[in-house]
Design an enzyme around this catalytic site. Structure first.
Site, PDB file in Angstrom:
ATOM      1  N   TYR A 188       7.748 -10.042   5.652  1.00  0.00           N
ATOM      2  CA  TYR A 188       7.626  -8.615   5.951  1.00  0.00           C
ATOM      3  C   TYR A 188       8.338  -8.329   7.271  1.00  0.00           C
ATOM      4  O   TYR A 188       8.305  -9.144   8.190  1.00  0.00           O
ATOM      5  CB  TYR A 188       6.165  -8.197   6.088  1.00  0.00           C
ATOM      6  N   ASP A 205       0.816  -1.210   0.000  1.00  0.00           N
ATOM      7  CA  ASP A 205       0.000   0.000   0.000  1.00  0.00           C
ATOM      8  C   ASP A 205       0.853   1.264   0.000  1.00  0.00           C
ATOM      9  O   ASP A 205       2.074   1.213   0.091  1.00  0.00           O
ATOM     10  CB  ASP A 205      -0.908   0.011   1.235  1.00  0.00           C
TER      11      ASP A 205
END
Length: 289
Positions: free
Chosen positions: A124, A60
């Site tokens: 991540y 994002d």
């Protein structure tokens, strides 16, 4: 002789602060996505085919990547051989020079290879900083690259205990932000790794020695929309004493996105996609390609 199509897998990194995310933004949108710049760079190679990248891992606005990946097809004139992996990497980086985007490596892969569906895992890392009394104390080298948790310490032991509840296979519906495709995605995911460790910083070593950095790592084949940021926010809330370890189990058991506390998700700026992995056997082009 008919020109042949060659498929490549590229790995790339970027600082996400100035982009709408990694995915291509429509022409009317003021802020572009990383994909817009990647495809523009590929177009400058003057392929005969229409340029379209298939991104493996969506990120994002404001989220960074040290390792994202995508596949693309290139058709050159019949009298020109396919680009070598080294030449393709260097050429794309030349055209990307003005942007904080870099190609790290390229592979020639089978023509049926798919960067998204053949990925075996994604990792991540979320970066945080503590022992900061004011946001102006954050080093310039960490601007938009770390979540500054002001005026607080974290109960790391409680966070580790809570993270163990998220490890393994669970229905993560509560940790999924609502999105248009939410009803169609399986909420059951297997977290191979949920881990918190002390982090590193160049500035901490040389100047800002009082700041303590922490890194939360998450590894799974795939993730739900904003799942990492919501898991991070919940674990930090445990470290702050706002939630108990038991609350994490209750959130898991609820299996309801609306059960997640409002305004608890971690901001985008501390999140990095650090690795996308594939089987070596999937990267080898066949003799027919």
């Amino acid at each position: 002789m008919q020109p042949k199509s060659t498929r490549y897998l590229i790995f790339f990194q970027y600082l996400g602060s100035k982009y709408s995310g990694v995915m291509k933004a429509p022409a009317h949108q003021a802020v572009e996505g990383v994909q817009n710049h990647l495809e523009n760079a590929v177009k400058r190679l003057k392929p005969l085919n229409e340029v379209s990248l298939s991104i493996s891992s969506r990120t994002d606005t404001g989220v960074h990547a040290l390792c994202n990946s995508a596949h693309l097809d290139l058709v050159r004139k019949a009298d020109k051989p396919p680009f070598t992996e080294k030449v393709l990497t260097e050429a794309l980086n030349f055209f990307l020079k003005p942007e904080p985007i870099r190609i790290t490596k390229a592979y020639r892969v089978p023509n049926d290879f798919h960067a998204r569906y053949l990925a075996t895992s994604r990792t991540y890392v979320y970066r945080m900083a503590t022992r900061i009394s004011h946001h102006s104390e954050m080093p310039i080298t960490e601007k938009d690259l770390c979540w500054a948790l002001q005026n607080m310490e974290l109960d790391i032991n409680a966070m580790k205990e809570a993270s163990s509840l998220l490890t393994g296979t669970h229905d993560f519906s509560t940790f999924r932000a609502l999105s248009s495709d939410a009803p169609f995605k399986n909420p059951v995911k297997t977290m191979e790794l949920v881990q918190i460790q002390p982090g590193l910083s160049f500035s901490q070593r040389h100047f800002h020695r009082d700041i303590q950095y922490w890194e939360l790592s998450f590894k799974s084949r795939s993730f739900l929309y904003r799942q990492v940021r919501r898991m991070t926010g919940a674990l930090v809330a445990v470290g702050q004493g706002k939630l108990s370890v038991r609350h994490i189990q209750e959130l898991l058991d609820a299996r309801d996105s609306l059960a997640y506390p409002q305004n608890l998700a971690a901001p985008s700026r501390g999140l990095f996609l650090t690795n996308v992995e594939y089987k070596d056997s999937d990267l080898v082009p066949s003799t027919q390609d």
